[in-house]
Write a protein that holds these residues in place. Structure first.
Motif: not given
Length: 204
Positions: A124-133
């Motif tokens: 998620s976030g701008t340019q997929n900079r956040i990965l949530t597991l």
């Protein structure tokens, strides 16, 4: 007479309420309510296949979790800073392992949503900079993440693009699993030699 009794009664009630309030404040002062505080991750690093600006690079993110993660409400969040670009990255290019001993880690299954056997994994976030597991519904998955387990999250080089400007960049580790910390990456100019390096994180 009735008026006098009423006034005495009101004064008594006021004194009793004041006494109760004083006792309550004293108890809160002497025995403050506990609050959650994140523990600091240790031995944190991000080993990259290239540290050159705008290059594609793998990321092998490693850290030790003092708390572990074995509740179905636990999350582990990796946040890259501005200028990293993972716009077209998919979960199929990410792996997630953990264990007490390096080389004997358990590999977790990743899926779009958590289940009894899989961790949820969402960019998620701008340019997929956040990965949530997000932990499996049973809190365990392939194996529970025990306190002091080593966690390894790997991005392959597919659609993993370095920042366009050289400098130091901070990758943040956070989430509801209770631990937090940062990893520093150094990005180099294009006329420098590509290197593979592990940058240990120093916590003060």
């Amino acid at each position: 007479m009735n008026s006098l009794l009423s006034q005495i009664s009101q004064n008594a009630v006021s004194r009793i309420l004041s006494f109760i309030l004083t006792i309550a404040i004293s108890i809160l002062y002497l025995f403050p309510a506990p609050f959650a505080q994140a523990a600091s991750i240790t031995n944190a690093s991000d080993t990259m296949s290239s540290q050159t600006v705008s290059a594609t690079s793998t990321h092998t993110i490693k850290f030790t979790s003092p708390t572990g993660a074995n509740n179905n409400t636990d999350t582990i969040i990796i946040t890259f800073p501005s200028d990293y670009n993972f716009s077209s990255k998919t979960i199929g290019t990410v792996t997630f392992t953990h264990g007490a001993t390096t080389g004997l880690e358990t590999t977790e299954t990743l899926a779009a949503a958590p289940s009894a056997t899989a961790w949820g994994a969402v960019f998620s976030g701008t340019q997929n900079r956040i990965l949530t597991l997000t932990a499996p519904s049973d809190g365990v998955g392939a194996a529970a993440i025990a306190p002091n387990d080593k966690i390894i999250i790997t991005y392959d080089g597919t659609n993993s693009i370095n920042p366009t400007t050289p400098g130091s960049y901070t990758v943040a580790i956070s989430g509801a699993f209770g631990d937090a910390g940062d990893i520093t990456n150094n990005i180099l100019t294009s006329n420098q030699v590509d290197i593979t390096a592990t940058v240990p994180q120093s916590l003060t």
